[in-house]
Design a protein around this motif. Structure first.
Motif, PDB file in Angstrom:
ATOM      1  N   ILE A   8      10.622   5.700   7.111  1.00 20.18           N
ATOM      2  CA  ILE A   8       9.746   4.838   7.904  1.00 20.18           C
ATOM      3  C   ILE A   8       8.426   5.551   8.143  1.00 20.18           C
ATOM      4  O   ILE A   8       8.331   6.767   7.987  1.00 20.18           O
ATOM      5  CB  ILE A   8      10.376   4.458   9.272  1.00 20.18           C
ATOM      6  N   ALA A   9       7.400   4.786   8.491  1.00 21.12           N
ATOM      7  CA  ALA A   9       6.077   5.356   8.729  1.00 21.12           C
ATOM      8  C   ALA A   9       6.108   6.327   9.904  1.00 21.12           C
ATOM      9  O   ALA A   9       6.896   6.169  10.837  1.00 21.12           O
ATOM     10  CB  ALA A   9       5.074   4.235   9.010  1.00 21.12           C
ATOM     11  N   ALA A  23       1.322   1.544   0.984  1.00 21.52           N
ATOM     12  CA  ALA A  23       2.205   1.336   2.143  1.00 21.52           C
ATOM     13  C   ALA A  23       3.655   1.552   1.752  1.00 21.52           C
ATOM     14  O   ALA A  23       4.047   1.369   0.600  1.00 21.52           O
ATOM     15  CB  ALA A  23       2.027  -0.080   2.684  1.00 21.52           C
ATOM     16  N   GLN A  83       6.661  -1.442   5.698  1.00 23.97           N
ATOM     17  CA  GLN A  83       5.523  -1.554   6.627  1.00 23.97           C
ATOM     18  C   GLN A  83       4.979  -2.984   6.575  1.00 23.97           C
ATOM     19  O   GLN A  83       3.882  -3.242   6.077  1.00 23.97           O
ATOM     20  CB  GLN A  83       4.439  -0.539   6.275  1.00 23.97           C
ATOM     21  N   ASP A 114      -3.917   8.862   9.462  1.00 27.20           N
ATOM     22  CA  ASP A 114      -2.866   8.240  10.280  1.00 27.20           C
ATOM     23  C   ASP A 114      -3.238   8.149  11.757  1.00 27.20           C
ATOM     24  O   ASP A 114      -2.456   7.652  12.565  1.00 27.20           O
ATOM     25  CB  ASP A 114      -1.557   9.028  10.142  1.00 27.20           C
ATOM     26  N   ILE A 164      -3.552   0.253  12.618  1.00 26.90           N
ATOM     27  CA  ILE A 164      -3.482  -0.506  11.377  1.00 26.90           C
ATOM     28  C   ILE A 164      -4.658  -1.476  11.179  1.00 26.90           C
ATOM     29  O   ILE A 164      -5.238  -1.513  10.091  1.00 26.90           O
ATOM     30  CB  ILE A 164      -2.130  -1.233  11.271  1.00 26.90           C
TER      31      ILE A 164
END
Length: 200
Positions: free
Chosen positions: A76-77, A125, A129, A158, A162
């Motif tokens: 996961i991010a 991505a 996501q 990061d 978004i």
């Protein structure tokens, strides 16, 4: 942007991708070899980690990185993992170092040669996501080939939310040129040397 000009940029960009990647592979081969050994000898599991990513036109592809996390870490991010656990707890003994120095990104040169990625473009991505993928599709950013580095990468990486990241991706979509790519590459080199906005 006129269609003929866009095709010209895409053709030149692909040639530059191949040339730059071949040069980088030769020049960085000692770092590739040493990083491979560091990862392999410091933790159990393969040295390379293949991550399922979203490519051009939202097609999935496998992107290689030197493994900086322990085997079994949730895919996961980072910003989502921060909400559930401390990402540093999953790092291998050399994970923090290869991330700070961006050595973990070097295997992506293979993805560029293969044609899944470009040297410059929006960062691909993760397959899950959904919010990032949906917003990029809405802004037509999904039509671009993802890159090792990009306009959003050199303007916050990061550290930015978004919507702002996609706005920067959209700027690149509308203003893409060989000169902008060269500028982004130069800015990336400077940021890697300074270790700016590097996620540990």
């Amino acid at each position: 942007m006129a269609l003929n000009k866009l095709w010209q940029i895409m053709w030149i960009k692909r040639v530059l991708d191949i040339v730059l990647t071949l040069i980088a592979t030769v020049c960085l081969s000692p770092f590739l070899f040493i990083t491979y050994l560091l990862v392999k000898l410091s933790s159990k599991g393969p040295a390379l980690y293949w991550s399922k990513r979203v490519g051009q036109q939202n097609k999935l592809f496998s992107m290689p990185k030197f493994r900086s996390m322990c085997v079994g870490t949730p895919q996961i991010a980072t910003h989502l993992m921060n909400q559930q656990a401390d990402p540093n707890a999953f790092l291998t003994p050399v994970g923090s170092f290869i991330r700070k120095t961006s050595l973990d990104e070097l295997p992506q040169l293979w993805s560029v040669l293969k044609g899944d990625m470009s040297v410059v473009g929006p960062r691909p991505a993760l397959f899950n996501q959904d919010d990032l993928i949906a917003l990029r599709t809405e802004k037509n950013v999904h039509t671009l080939k993802p890159g090792i580095t990009g306009w959003a990468q050199v303007n916050g990486r990061d550290e930015i939310p978004i919507p702002q990241k996609v706005a920067l991706d959209e700027y690149y979509l509308k203003h893409q040129s060989i000169w902008l790519d060269i500028k982004i590459i130069c800015m990336t080199v400077i940021k890697v040397i300074r270790r700016d906005n590097i996620t540990h």
